[in-house]
Scaffold this motif. Structure first.
Motif, short mmCIF file in Angstrom:
data_model
loop_
_atom_site.label_atom_id
_atom_site.label_comp_id
_atom_site.label_asym_id
_atom_site.label_seq_id
_atom_site.Cartn_x
_atom_site.Cartn_y
_atom_site.Cartn_z
N THR A 149 0.84 -1.20 0.00
CA THR A 149 0.00 0.00 0.00
C THR A 149 0.87 1.25 0.00
OG1 THR A 149 -0.14 0.05 2.42
CG2 THR A 149 -1.86 -1.17 1.26
N ALA B 286 0.74 3.80 1.86
CA ALA B 286 1.07 4.37 3.17
C ALA B 286 2.50 4.06 3.59
CB ALA B 286 0.09 3.84 4.22
N THR C 70 -1.19 10.79 6.93
CA THR C 70 -1.61 10.26 5.63
C THR C 70 -1.55 11.35 4.56
OG1 THR C 70 -3.92 10.65 6.25
CG2 THR C 70 -3.06 8.43 6.54
N GLU D 85 -3.91 0.89 9.60
CA GLU D 85 -4.51 0.82 8.27
C GLU D 85 -5.40 -0.41 8.13
OE1 GLU D 85 -3.34 1.71 3.71
OE2 GLU D 85 -2.57 2.72 5.47
N SER D 86 -4.94 -1.56 8.62
CA SER D 86 -5.72 -2.79 8.47
C SER D 86 -7.02 -2.72 9.27
CB SER D 86 -4.89 -3.99 8.93
OG SER D 86 -3.76 -4.15 8.12
N CYS E 19 -9.44 -0.23 7.80
CA CYS E 19 -10.00 -0.84 6.61
C CYS E 19 -11.09 -1.84 6.98
CB CYS E 19 -8.90 -1.51 5.80
SG CYS E 19 -9.43 -2.15 4.21
N THR F 39 -0.27 -4.78 4.03
CA THR F 39 -1.36 -4.46 4.94
C THR F 39 -2.63 -4.40 4.12
OG1 THR F 39 -2.11 -2.92 6.66
CG2 THR F 39 -1.18 -1.96 4.69
N MET G 153 -4.94 9.30 -1.23
CA MET G 153 -4.47 9.07 0.13
C MET G 153 -4.41 10.36 0.94
SD MET G 153 -1.16 6.97 1.42
CE MET G 153 -1.07 6.51 3.15
#
Length: 582
Positions: free
Chosen positions: A89, A91, A143, A297-298, A301, A338, A395
């Motif tokens: 990703t 990020a 971010t 992030e995970s 999400c 991730t 993002m």
């Protein structure tokens, strides 16, 4: 088996919770069909994104593809979210780019392995719920900063500035790019502009064909047309080469990922790494940052996926799954992975029902590597840079950033701007550390303002305490940021006061600092012959007082439940000055 072990087992995080729940609910051929179609769609999207993100951090594109194949499949099998699609990703670009620059591919894979172990430890310790306490201004700040840094790193590829090397300093990169602008390549700029225009315009047509696939196809066609006219541009095949088992080639190797020890792959200066304590110590900070960002992030999400599908994920199982994916992927050339929000949303919109869709997505990427590696070598670098511009823009969440600047309290705006600037100017590790510190300090300050002590007067004479008794009410949490301020008020009392009554029903918590402050106040007032009666303190906090030994010390100090008990005890103390505390 006894009930206690069953309860204990139910509390343990279970890897593969999402897949297990799907199977228990009944997995039908119809659901399999939907998962396969969703996995095909997401897999097509993941191929160009995985290549672009690998190139963005300075490694060959196949390592991004290997990440989607290996980590994507393992996390789907062992994670706690039914719909998360995991892989490389955007990020992580800001964190991984400096690691690659200093330690090479080997250092990147070792840092990924360390981060995976940290993620597994977080999940096993059931700390998944703690991620929700990361303040929104901190998340939005770093971010948005990451988006700016990613976009800056793609400028050379977009403009065809192939002879410059960027480092980890954003300000220095700006200077380097500015000096190299006169050497930009019009053909590369043409390809980048065509790809960027396609990526912006295509989603407006509302077609099921993914925009990244169409955009890169347009850029590749423009590059081929220029090549027919004798104009060469930088492509994956011209930029990257590979060698395996005595066979060499350009572009992407047409093989499935194979096992190799991460530290034996090229590290700094193209030499294998020597894994020692110094290297582990140097990579520990980046690994912690990777693990923290991967967890945030995970789980974010997964929360978004729950909102779109009205399901629930297991946060601790998801952390364990993410950890396993990042531990195993480096042994197959995969980098940090991730959950990806855009790919997860595409997965849901395409009709996915279970983690099987993520498995199909990994198989699609594997098929692309084996069957289409040669064709992917024709993709121009400028087209990939244009794709990363779009990723960086999405993002950055520019609209939310501007809205927060206009509407949020001043302290939150300060945290947001500081996190953003630190991410851009320095790096994300510093930004997150400082941002969390500032957010914590502001939270402590706000909580301290809620804690206060005031003197009360009885509304009716019958309910009043006798002369010589001062009645106070303490409200709010007593912790290290507020305890001393709350107790300081009680030190200034009239000379004729012999007993202080502290009404503490509205005190929800006590920490060690508050206990010390209470004990100090008790000692100071005891030296002046003044006793203390605490009223209404919760039983668990009374137990804390007992454990610290405050109630066993010399001096008049008592804890009672009701105000009437305090009145009776105060009268006894006043009548019998020589009586010991109850």
């Amino acid at each position: 088996m006894s009930r206690a072990p069953r309860r204990f087992q139910a509390q343990l995080p279970l890897p593969g919770r999402a897949l297990l729940n799907t199977w228990r609910e009944g997995y039908t051929p119809g659901k399999l069909k939907r998962d396969v179609l969703a996995g095909l769609t997401v897999g097509v999207v993941a191929v160009p994104l995985s290549m672009a993100l690998a190139i963005a951090i300075g490694v060959a594109p196949q390592h991004g593809l290997y990440t989607a194949i290996v980590a994507g499949a393992i996390i789907a099998l062992t994670g706690g979210s039914r719909f998360n699609i995991s892989g490389p990703t955007a990020a992580f670009v800001v964190i991984l780019f400096p690691i690659v620059a200093e330690y090479g591919l080997g250092g990147l894979l070792v840092a990924t392995l360390m981060a995976g172990l940290i993620l597994m430890a977080l999940g096993l310790a059931r700390l998944g719920s703690l991620i929700q306490y990361v303040p929104y201004p901190v998340i939005l700040g770093f971010t948005a900063g990451i988006g700016v840094v990613i976009a800056l790193l793609q400028v050379p590829g977009f403009l065809g500035l192939s002879d410059i090397a960027l480092g980890s300093s954003t300000l220095n990169n700006l200077v380097v790019i500015g000096r190299a602008l006169p050497e930009l390549s019009p053909p590369d700029l043409c390809i980048g502009a065509a790809t960027l225009a396609t990526l912006i315009a295509w989603p407006r047509l509302k077609t099921p064909i993914p925009a990244p696939l169409v955009g890169l196809s347009v850029g590749t066609l423009v590059a081929l047309m220029l090549a027919w006219g004798g104009i060469e541009v930088a492509t994956i095949a011209s930029r990257f080469s590979w060698e395996a088992d005595g066979v060499a080639g350009s572009g992407i190797p047409p093989f499935a990922p194979s096992f190799a020890l991460p530290w034996q792959l090229p590290g700094a200066n193209d030499d294998p790494l020597t894994v020692d304590f110094a290297l582990i110590q140097a990579l520990l900070g980046p690994a912690l940052a990777i693990a923290l960002l991967a967890a945030i992030e995970s789980l974010l999400c997964a929360v978004v996926a729950d909102g779109l599908t009205r399901t629930r994920h297991d946060s601790n199982a998801e952390l364990i799954g993410q950890g396993l994916g990042n531990v195993i992927a480096p042994f197959f050339g995969g980098m940090t992975a991730t959950a990806a929000l855009a790919r997860t949303a595409t997965n849901i919109k395409s009709g996915a029902c279970s983690p099987v869709a993520a498995l199909v997505h990994s198989l699609v990427v594997l098929l692309a590597v084996v069957a289409l590696a040669g064709a992917m070598g024709y993709v121009p670098m400028a087209a990939l840079a244009a794709l990363l511009f779009i990723i960086a823009w999405n993002m950055s969440e520019a609209r939310h950033f501007v809205h927060t600047l206009k509407s949020a309290p001043g302290s939150d705006v300060a945290v947001l701007v500081i996190c953003f600037l630190l991410t851009v100017v320095f790096d994300m590790v510093i930004a997150v550390a400082v941002g969390m510190g500032l957010a914590a300090a502001l939270f402590i300050r706000r909580m301290a303002k809620l804690t206060h002590t005031r003197r009360l007067e009885a509304p009716e004479p019958a309910a009043a305490f006798p002369d010589g008794v001062a009645h106070y009410r303490v409200s709010g949490p007593l912790f290290f940021g507020a305890a001393e301020k709350a107790m300081a008020t009680l030190r200034v009392i009239d000379r004729d006061v012999r007993i202080v009554v502290l009404e503490m029903q509205e005190v929800p918590s006590l920490d060690a600092s508050a206990l010390v402050a209470i004990d100090t106040l008790r000692r100071e007032l005891a030296e002046r012959g003044v006793g203390i009666i605490v009223v209404g303190l919760a039983p668990r906090m009374v137990l804390k007082l007992k454990r610290t030994g405050i109630r066993r010390q010399a001096g008049r100090f008592a804890v009672v439940r009701q105000l009437e008990q305090a009145r009776r005890l105060a009268r006894r103390w006043l009548e019998f000055r020589s009586e010991k505390p109850a």
